[in-house]
Design a protein around this motif. Structure first.
Motif, short mmCIF file in Angstrom:
data_model
loop_
_atom_site.label_atom_id
_atom_site.label_comp_id
_atom_site.label_asym_id
_atom_site.label_seq_id
_atom_site.Cartn_x
_atom_site.Cartn_y
_atom_site.Cartn_z
N HIS A 115 4.09 -6.47 -20.82
CA HIS A 115 3.61 -6.75 -19.47
C HIS A 115 4.51 -7.76 -18.75
O HIS A 115 4.16 -8.28 -17.71
CB HIS A 115 2.18 -7.30 -19.52
N TYR A 116 5.69 -7.99 -19.32
CA TYR A 116 6.57 -9.06 -18.88
C TYR A 116 7.68 -8.52 -17.99
O TYR A 116 8.28 -7.48 -18.28
CB TYR A 116 7.17 -9.74 -20.11
N ASN A 117 7.94 -9.24 -16.91
CA ASN A 117 9.05 -8.93 -16.02
C ASN A 117 10.19 -9.88 -16.34
O ASN A 117 10.14 -11.06 -15.98
CB ASN A 117 8.61 -9.10 -14.56
N PRO A 118 11.24 -9.42 -17.03
CA PRO A 118 12.31 -10.33 -17.43
C PRO A 118 13.16 -10.81 -16.25
O PRO A 118 13.90 -11.78 -16.39
CB PRO A 118 13.14 -9.48 -18.40
N ALA A 119 13.03 -10.14 -15.10
CA ALA A 119 13.83 -10.53 -13.95
C ALA A 119 13.31 -11.82 -13.33
O ALA A 119 14.10 -12.66 -12.88
CB ALA A 119 13.85 -9.41 -12.91
N ASN A 120 11.98 -11.99 -13.29
CA ASN A 120 11.44 -13.23 -12.73
C ASN A 120 10.62 -14.04 -13.72
O ASN A 120 10.02 -15.05 -13.37
CB ASN A 120 10.60 -12.93 -11.47
N LYS A 121 10.58 -13.54 -14.98
CA LYS A 121 9.96 -14.27 -16.08
C LYS A 121 8.45 -14.49 -15.88
O LYS A 121 7.89 -15.49 -16.33
CB LYS A 121 10.67 -15.60 -16.33
N ASN A 122 7.81 -13.54 -15.23
CA ASN A 122 6.37 -13.57 -15.07
C ASN A 122 5.75 -12.33 -15.70
O ASN A 122 6.43 -11.32 -15.90
CB ASN A 122 5.97 -13.65 -13.59
N SER A 123 4.44 -12.40 -15.98
CA SER A 123 3.77 -11.28 -16.63
C SER A 123 2.61 -10.78 -15.77
O SER A 123 1.96 -11.56 -15.06
CB SER A 123 3.23 -11.70 -18.00
N TRP A 130 -6.29 -1.17 -14.62
CA TRP A 130 -5.07 -0.86 -13.87
C TRP A 130 -5.31 -0.71 -12.38
O TRP A 130 -4.43 -1.03 -11.56
CB TRP A 130 -4.41 0.40 -14.43
N ALA A 131 -6.48 -0.25 -11.98
CA ALA A 131 -6.75 -0.03 -10.56
C ALA A 131 -6.90 -1.34 -9.80
O ALA A 131 -6.82 -1.35 -8.56
CB ALA A 131 -8.02 0.81 -10.39
N ALA A 132 -7.08 -2.45 -10.50
CA ALA A 132 -7.23 -3.75 -9.86
C ALA A 132 -5.92 -4.52 -9.77
O ALA A 132 -5.87 -5.63 -9.25
CB ALA A 132 -8.27 -4.58 -10.61
N ILE A 133 -4.84 -3.92 -10.28
CA ILE A 133 -3.53 -4.57 -10.30
C ILE A 133 -2.67 -3.99 -9.19
O ILE A 133 -2.55 -2.78 -9.04
CB ILE A 133 -2.85 -4.38 -11.67
N ALA A 134 -2.05 -4.87 -8.41
CA ALA A 134 -1.23 -4.43 -7.28
C ALA A 134 0.11 -3.88 -7.76
O ALA A 134 0.63 -4.28 -8.81
CB ALA A 134 -1.00 -5.58 -6.31
N ASP A 135 0.67 -2.96 -6.98
CA ASP A 135 2.01 -2.42 -7.28
C ASP A 135 3.09 -3.39 -6.84
O ASP A 135 4.08 -3.61 -7.53
CB ASP A 135 2.22 -1.08 -6.56
N LEU A 136 2.92 -3.92 -5.62
CA LEU A 136 3.96 -4.73 -5.00
C LEU A 136 3.37 -6.06 -4.53
O LEU A 136 2.17 -6.18 -4.27
CB LEU A 136 4.58 -4.00 -3.80
N GLY A 137 4.26 -7.04 -4.41
CA GLY A 137 3.85 -8.31 -3.84
C GLY A 137 3.06 -9.21 -4.77
O GLY A 137 2.54 -10.24 -4.34
N SER A 138 2.94 -8.86 -6.02
CA SER A 138 2.19 -9.69 -6.96
C SER A 138 3.08 -10.78 -7.55
O SER A 138 4.31 -10.74 -7.43
CB SER A 138 1.62 -8.82 -8.08
N ASP A 139 2.43 -11.73 -8.22
CA ASP A 139 3.19 -12.83 -8.82
C ASP A 139 4.18 -12.33 -9.86
O ASP A 139 5.21 -12.96 -10.09
CB ASP A 139 2.23 -13.83 -9.46
N PHE A 140 3.85 -11.21 -10.50
CA PHE A 140 4.74 -10.72 -11.56
C PHE A 140 5.94 -9.97 -11.01
O PHE A 140 6.80 -9.52 -11.77
CB PHE A 140 3.98 -9.85 -12.57
N GLY A 141 6.03 -9.80 -9.69
CA GLY A 141 7.23 -9.23 -9.08
C GLY A 141 7.28 -7.71 -9.16
O GLY A 141 6.25 -7.03 -9.14
N ASP A 142 8.47 -7.21 -9.29
CA ASP A 142 8.72 -5.77 -9.27
C ASP A 142 8.18 -5.12 -10.54
O ASP A 142 8.68 -5.36 -11.64
CB ASP A 142 10.23 -5.53 -9.15
N ILE A 143 7.17 -4.28 -10.37
CA ILE A 143 6.51 -3.66 -11.53
C ILE A 143 7.44 -2.72 -12.29
O ILE A 143 7.21 -2.43 -13.47
CB ILE A 143 5.23 -2.93 -11.08
#
Length: 691
Positions: A115-123, A130-143
């Motif tokens: 669940h980790y985004n290595p580009a911005n180091k957020n998860s 899954w339906a409650a998680i945003a595709d874009l604009g979230s703290d975890f960055g580019d999904i």
């Protein structure tokens, strides 16, 4: 409100109604009820099976339906041809938790983080539906950074390495990572269940590892049972959620998801829903391909890389159908052939590259090759063989996908004798001009389906394998708006910009308004020259008309602007795909092709102008190129600017530095070599007067 009404008009009432309904279902929690979270340990697999034989026996029967019934015995003999040392090195990295993202970025983990985004180091949250998680604009960055690892594309190098080296660690790594994914991704929780396409690609990769390692002692009964539960769940989820891809996304997602359903239905006929999946998958593979691929072979998404993605998915299912005597309609197969030919006509040989045109998200869904990501030959070779029984290229080094899908006997097939030539693809709006050493691609269309980039009349130029004038690429879907507008907008493309505005209005990351209307005016080949002319009206009352003429490997590009002006600012951009570019004067740039060859680009204008050469500039954002998703690098970009209160003309001549040319804007004449080209007045019926 006006913008929203235009989106409805462009996308249609059906699309709008579906989107409203879907968003309501999310807000009301109906998707959570339709796709409830559960645990595989709660599932009794036997209730989903129509046969009672043990699972290993069932899978042995399934493998007869697959691309191979055992790990290819002669594969080791292809070690040098297929450059399998690279596969072994990559697989060794994978065993040590080192993964290459988008064929470019290498990241290392102490333990797997799905669940980790290595580009911005957020998860992303792992415990939310899954339906409650945003595709874009979230703290975890580019999904996409999260999804890349979870596609399980690392399975393919693990199988390749095992087939040539035979080391047990590759098998154990496959199963250990699979079990780790299942443990950390409970069904329907977390970001890795948000997208049916991602689940379909993961399902395909799992089958590849499952059947390659089926006879190994590490492939235990418990692991087989868990794998079959996961495959069943993935196929069932994709089928239930398929309407979103079909009615909302409306692009390669529906093809991938249909391929996932077809794969599960065809390979596991003892699943109680197998026939439903197979029939539904086959139906939509054909119907979606028939409208997504235009009659001339161009593709709805206006992207070379997305077209390759579609081709790889279609190759997979068509081959499965052949093996199992479940043949597809000839009209579909013919349309498939046409899209392969389209790609071939846009290809630079021998590198296998195509213009970096359109959205490029780094997708390479079946990476069964050591060839570079930018080399399209392996995918096109496999597709051409499956559709024609012949090879497209003679080089064995690009035939590894053919080998895996169709067996070693396929490598002995004859190569089709196809010629690359100047071609027009009017439905999609692509035009190519070729000579022995160079080719150019021009874009000119009126959009029938959602555009991706504001790049009308863009010109891509290649010479001896070098991309002299290039497309900037994509960089990222989830970055700041300045970068999105640069890479997707007009400013990074080899065309004209007015008042620093794009040819279309950006409504959101993936939506443009005021879709460009264009028309081709001329496309012809003569003994002494080849030419194209076209125009677009993306700037309202000002028309941009472009003419391109090639003769003796010199290129003339004429840009006319006419209509109603009001002290406008006009910019002409040339983004180079080679690094060694020097500004020689205000209107001339010298381009080093290699140590022995130099070209020059010279521009003339009916108005006085200023010019600059940018390379990796942040302010203004110019001089960047992205060949791999999430990666940008500085490249030279020449920009010419002038004020305009009346019609104006740019004339650009590109060719060998020693070649002579003469331009007289007052007399409307351009001379290159022995050819004299007459130019009509600005705003006439045509630019070139070749009578």
């Amino acid at each position: 409100m006006k913008d929203k009404l235009e989106i409805i008009r462009n996308m249609g009432l059906d699309w709008t109604a579906f989107r409203i309904k879907y968003e309501l279902e999310k807000k009301l929690g109906l998707l959570q009820k339709q796709f409830p979270a559960f645990s595989y340990s709660e599932i009794d697999l036997s209730t989903n099976l129509t046969e009672t034989r043990d699972l290993t026996a069932l899978l042995q029967e399934s493998r007869k339906r697959y691309f191979f019934s055992a790990t290819p015995s002669g594969y080791k003999d292809m070690k040098e041809v297929f450059q399998l040392d690279q596969a072994i090195a990559e697989a060794d990295d994978i065993c040590e938790h080192k993964f290459r993202y988008f064929s470019q970025h290498l990241f290392s983990y102490d333990e797997l983080e799905w669940h980790y985004n290595p580009a911005n180091k957020n998860s992303a949250p792992a415990d939310q539906h899954w339906a409650a998680i945003a595709d874009l604009g979230s703290d975890f960055g580019d999904i996409k950074w999260i999804w890349e690892l979870s596609r399980f594309l690392f399975v393919y190098p693990l199988v390749r390495a095992y087939a040539v080296a035979g080391e047990d660690k590759y098998v154990e790594t496959f199963w250990a990572y699979f079990e780790d994914f299942i443990d950390k991704n409970p069904p329907e929780l977390g970001p890795n269940y948000k997208c049916g396409q991602e689940m379909s690609l993961r399902l395909m990769a799992w089958t590849f590892g499952l059947f390659a390692f089926l006879d190994h002692p590490f492939t235990t009964e418990n692991r087989i049972e868990l794998m079959l539960k996961a495959i069943y769940h993935h196929a069932d989820h994709v089928e239930k959620h398929f309407s979103f891809a079909l009615k909302s996304v409306k692009n390669n997602h529906s093809l991938s998801e249909a391929a996932g359903m077809y794969t599960a239905g065809m390979l596991f006929p003892y699943f109680d829903k197998a026939e439903k999946w197979r029939k539904k998958g086959k139906k939509y593979i054909q119907s979606e391909a028939m409208w997504q691929i235009y009659e001339d072979g161009s593709y709805i998404q206006h992207s070379m890389n997305y077209q390759r993605l579609a081709i790889q998915g279609l190759t997979w299912v068509l081959r499965l159908g052949q093996i199992n005597n479940d043949l597809f309609e000839e009209s579909f197969v013919q349309r498939f052939r046409q899209t392969i030919l389209f790609m071939y006509q846009h290809q630079e040989l021998p590198s296998g590259r195509l213009p970096n045109y359109g959205m490029n998200d780094g997708a390479y869904i079946h990476p069964l090759t050591s060839c570079e990501y930018l080399d399209h030959r392996p995918a096109l070779q496999a597709a051409w063989y499956v559709t024609n029984g012949e090879l497209l290229y003679k080089e064995e080094s690009v035939s590894e996908i053919v080998y895996w899908l169709s067996g070693d006997n396929a490598l002995a097939a004859p190569a089709s004798n196809l010629n690359q030539q100047s071609s027009s693809f009017e439905k999609g709006g692509y035009y190519t001009i070729r000579n022995e050493e160079s080719f150019g691609m021009i874009r000119c269309t009126t959009y029938k389906h959602r555009p991706a980039q504001a790049d009308m009349l863009h010109f891509d130029l290649w010479h001896k394998g070098k991309n002299i004038l290039a497309d900037a690429g994509t960089f990222s879907y989830n970055t700041d708006m300045d970068h999105i507008l640069y890479f997707n907008g007009t400013a990074s493309h080899n065309t004209v910009t007015i008042n620093n505005q794009d040819q279309m209005k950006k409504a959101s990351r993936f939506i443009w308004l005021n879709w460009t209307k264009s028309k081709a005016l001329a496309f012809s080949q003569r003994l002494q020259y080849q030419l194209f002319e076209g125009e677009h009206s993306g700037y309202g009352e000002i028309t941009h008309r472009r003419g391109i003429l090639e003769s003796g490997d010199q290129w003339i590009v004429v840009d006319d602007l006419f209509g109603k002006f009001s002290n406008d600012k006009v910019s002409l951009s040339w983004l180079f795909g080679v690094q060694n570019v020097e500004k020689f004067s205000d209107n001339e740039w010298r381009v080093s092709i290699d140590s022995t060859e130099q070209w020059k680009l010279t521009t003339y204008c009916t108005q006085s102008f200023s010019s600059g050469l940018y390379k990796g500039s942040e302010r203004p954002l110019k001089g960047w190129r992205s060949l791999y998703y999430g990666y940008k690098e500085p490249f030279p970009q020449a920009v010419l600017e002038c004020g305009a209160d009346q019609s104006l003309r740019f004339v650009t001549v590109i060719g060998a530095a020693e070649a002579k040319h003469f331009v007289s804007l007052d007399n409307g004449k351009v001379t290159i070599g022995e050819l004299e080209v007459n130019l009509n007045k600005i705003g006439g019926d045509n630019i070139f007067n070749m009578k």
